[in-house]
Design an enzyme around this catalytic site. Sequence first.
Site, PDB file in Angstrom:
ATOM      1  N   ASN A  33       0.748  -1.321   0.137  1.00 47.16           N
ATOM      2  CA  ASN A  33      -0.174  -0.124   0.076  1.00 47.16           C
ATOM      3  C   ASN A  33       0.888   1.235   0.081  1.00 47.16           C
ATOM      4  OD1 ASN A  33      -1.547   2.398   0.902  1.00 47.16           O
ATOM      5  ND2 ASN A  33      -3.109   0.761   1.444  1.00 47.16           N
ATOM      6  N   ARG A  76      -7.182  12.406   0.785  1.00 47.92           N
ATOM      7  CA  ARG A  76      -6.005  12.807   1.906  1.00 47.92           C
ATOM      8  C   ARG A  76      -4.629  11.876   1.433  1.00 47.92           C
ATOM      9  NH1 ARG A  76      -7.883  10.018   7.335  1.00 47.92           N
ATOM     10  NH2 ARG A  76     -10.078  10.905   6.652  1.00 47.92           N
ATOM     11  N   HIS A  77      -4.824  10.869   0.563  1.00 39.47           N
ATOM     12  CA  HIS A  77      -3.954   9.935   0.136  1.00 39.47           C
ATOM     13  C   HIS A  77      -3.660  10.277  -1.350  1.00 39.47           C
ATOM     14  CE1 HIS A  77      -4.067   8.255   4.042  1.00 39.47           C
ATOM     15  NE2 HIS A  77      -5.120   7.492   3.622  1.00 39.47           N
ATOM     16  N   HIS A 102      -5.953   3.625  -1.871  1.00 41.04           N
ATOM     17  CA  HIS A 102      -7.181   4.104  -1.003  1.00 41.04           C
ATOM     18  C   HIS A 102      -7.447   5.651  -1.690  1.00 41.04           C
ATOM     19  CE1 HIS A 102     -10.012   4.123   2.510  1.00 41.04           C
ATOM     20  NE2 HIS A 102     -10.709   4.375   1.422  1.00 41.04           N
ATOM     21  N   ASP A 151      -0.127   4.394  -0.232  1.00 41.33           N
ATOM     22  CA  ASP A 151      -1.093   5.685   0.221  1.00 41.33           C
ATOM     23  C   ASP A 151      -0.248   6.631   0.867  1.00 41.33           C
ATOM     24  OD1 ASP A 151      -3.504   4.851  -0.947  1.00 41.33           O
ATOM     25  OD2 ASP A 151      -4.244   3.980   0.918  1.00 41.33           O
ATOM     26  N   HIS A 152       0.571   6.240   1.737  1.00 45.42           N
ATOM     27  CA  HIS A 152       1.188   7.279   2.641  1.00 45.42           C
ATOM     28  C   HIS A 152       2.542   7.904   2.032  1.00 45.42           C
ATOM     29  CE1 HIS A 152      -1.782   6.833   5.931  1.00 45.42           C
ATOM     30  NE2 HIS A 152      -1.400   5.365   5.687  1.00 45.42           N
ATOM     31  N   GLY A 174       0.952  -1.472   4.149  1.00 43.04           N
ATOM     32  CA  GLY A 174       1.592  -0.349   3.800  1.00 43.04           C
ATOM     33  C   GLY A 174       2.046   0.820   4.835  1.00 43.04           C
ATOM     34  N   HIS A 175       1.354   1.088   5.735  1.00 46.97           N
ATOM     35  CA  HIS A 175       1.861   2.119   6.811  1.00 46.97           C
ATOM     36  C   HIS A 175       3.092   1.717   7.313  1.00 46.97           C
ATOM     37  CE1 HIS A 175       2.005   4.505  10.700  1.00 46.97           C
ATOM     38  NE2 HIS A 175       1.389   5.525   9.820  1.00 46.97           N
ATOM     39  N   GLU A 209      -8.740   0.434  -3.046  1.00 45.60           N
ATOM     40  CA  GLU A 209      -9.620   0.522  -1.835  1.00 45.60           C
ATOM     41  C   GLU A 209     -10.697   1.675  -2.175  1.00 45.60           C
ATOM     42  OE1 GLU A 209      -7.013  -1.493   1.597  1.00 45.60           O
ATOM     43  OE2 GLU A 209      -7.192   0.628   1.589  1.00 45.60           O
ATOM     44  N   HIS A 227      -3.624  -4.781   7.824  1.00 43.63           N
ATOM     45  CA  HIS A 227      -3.875  -3.653   8.803  1.00 43.63           C
ATOM     46  C   HIS A 227      -2.971  -3.826  10.017  1.00 43.63           C
ATOM     47  CE1 HIS A 227      -5.866   0.089   9.427  1.00 43.63           C
ATOM     48  NE2 HIS A 227      -5.908  -0.298  10.704  1.00 43.63           N
ATOM     49  N   GLY A 228      -1.974  -2.919  10.064  1.00 38.85           N
ATOM     50  CA  GLY A 228      -1.325  -3.136  11.421  1.00 38.85           C
ATOM     51  C   GLY A 228      -0.201  -4.013  11.239  1.00 38.85           C
ATOM     52  N   ARG A 256       2.702  18.840   2.220  1.00 40.32           N
ATOM     53  CA  ARG A 256       3.356  19.984   1.783  1.00 40.32           C
ATOM     54  C   ARG A 256       2.956  20.625   0.365  1.00 40.32           C
ATOM     55  NH1 ARG A 256       9.877  21.196   2.471  1.00 40.32           N
ATOM     56  NH2 ARG A 256       9.883  23.475   1.513  1.00 40.32           N
ATOM     57  N   THR A 299      -7.318   6.408  10.138  1.00 39.26           N
ATOM     58  CA  THR A 299      -7.276   5.208   9.063  1.00 39.26           C
ATOM     59  C   THR A 299      -8.462   4.469   9.476  1.00 39.26           C
ATOM     60  OG1 THR A 299      -5.873   3.358   8.458  1.00 39.26           O
ATOM     61  CG2 THR A 299      -6.120   3.716  10.953  1.00 39.26           C
ATOM     62  N   THR A 300      -8.667   3.331   8.545  1.00 41.09           N
ATOM     63  CA  THR A 300     -10.012   2.547   8.384  1.00 41.09           C
ATOM     64  C   THR A 300      -9.733   1.978   9.899  1.00 41.09           C
ATOM     65  OG1 THR A 300      -9.463   2.261   5.948  1.00 41.09           O
ATOM     66  CG2 THR A 300     -11.005   0.557   7.338  1.00 41.09           C
ATOM     67  N   GLU A 357     -11.014  -9.662   2.588  1.00 37.44           N
ATOM     68  CA  GLU A 357      -9.594  -9.006   3.196  1.00 37.44           C
ATOM     69  C   GLU A 357      -9.986  -9.219   4.916  1.00 37.44           C
ATOM     70  OE1 GLU A 357      -6.131  -5.803   3.621  1.00 37.44           O
ATOM     71  OE2 GLU A 357      -7.325  -5.936   1.775  1.00 37.44           O
ATOM     72  N   ARG A 369      -9.722   8.028  -1.259  1.00 37.85           N
ATOM     73  CA  ARG A 369     -10.706   8.449  -0.247  1.00 37.85           C
ATOM     74  C   ARG A 369     -11.562   9.711  -0.726  1.00 37.85           C
ATOM     75  NH1 ARG A 369     -10.906   7.543   5.528  1.00 37.85           N
ATOM     76  NH2 ARG A 369      -9.259   5.858   5.791  1.00 37.85           N
TER      77      ARG A 369
END
Length: 247
Positions: A14, A56-57, A50, A16-17, A219-220, A77, A197-198, A25, A107-108, A158, A52
Amino acid sequence: MTSPDRRLLRLGVNIDHVATIRNARGGLHPDPVRAAIVAAEAGADGLTVHLREDRRHITDTDLTRLSEATALPINLEMAATDEMLNIALRERPHAACIVPERRAERTTEGGLDAAGLHNSLAPIVRQLRDNGSRVSLFIAPDAAQLHAAAALGAPVVELHTGPYSHAEGAAVAIELERLQAMATLGARLGLEVHAGHGLTFDNVGPVAAMPEIAELNIGHFLIGEAVFIGLAEAIRQMRAHMDAARA
């Protein structure tokens, strides 16, 4: 691909970040497309993004650019809204993962209520499938949700690993047992089971070891770890942890 066995468990990265950092910025850097290319070279099996409501991503333009820049399958997503459905129908990603979405969340925060939202989800699942995307539902590891996903005709689920990832003490074993039981049920229902997730280097092993799980989406943690060791190395190390657990 380093060995035939690797493909038994896919890694979706992922990115996204990367876009989140860029958006903080403004401007063009860091570019999520560059991250996608790095991920492909480092051994990722797919990309997850994702889109959104508040962007934001990634942005709509990012999604189009990613589709053109890499041959990796894209897992989009998306919330179950008319706007996102129309974008997915236009972009035709390899996979479309329907997730719950609240504007205020960082986050989700939980799984999709596939059982309670059956009537509203059914036409979305049908349209995405008819348009060529592989539909998945991001759900809690819960029997009612798995049965609902199967009834909706979604070929993939998932499982939300957040409760496991954040568990401590005796709760870790409880959450792992729940994940294993629901992965087994999902396979019995004819669903392809993914999880995410996580997940980190420290906790991915027990989930990766579950033979019913075909793909992990991470991802994160990888983007955070990239600050210290680089994105390619973070992906390679995650791949190694997954392979070791599955072996």
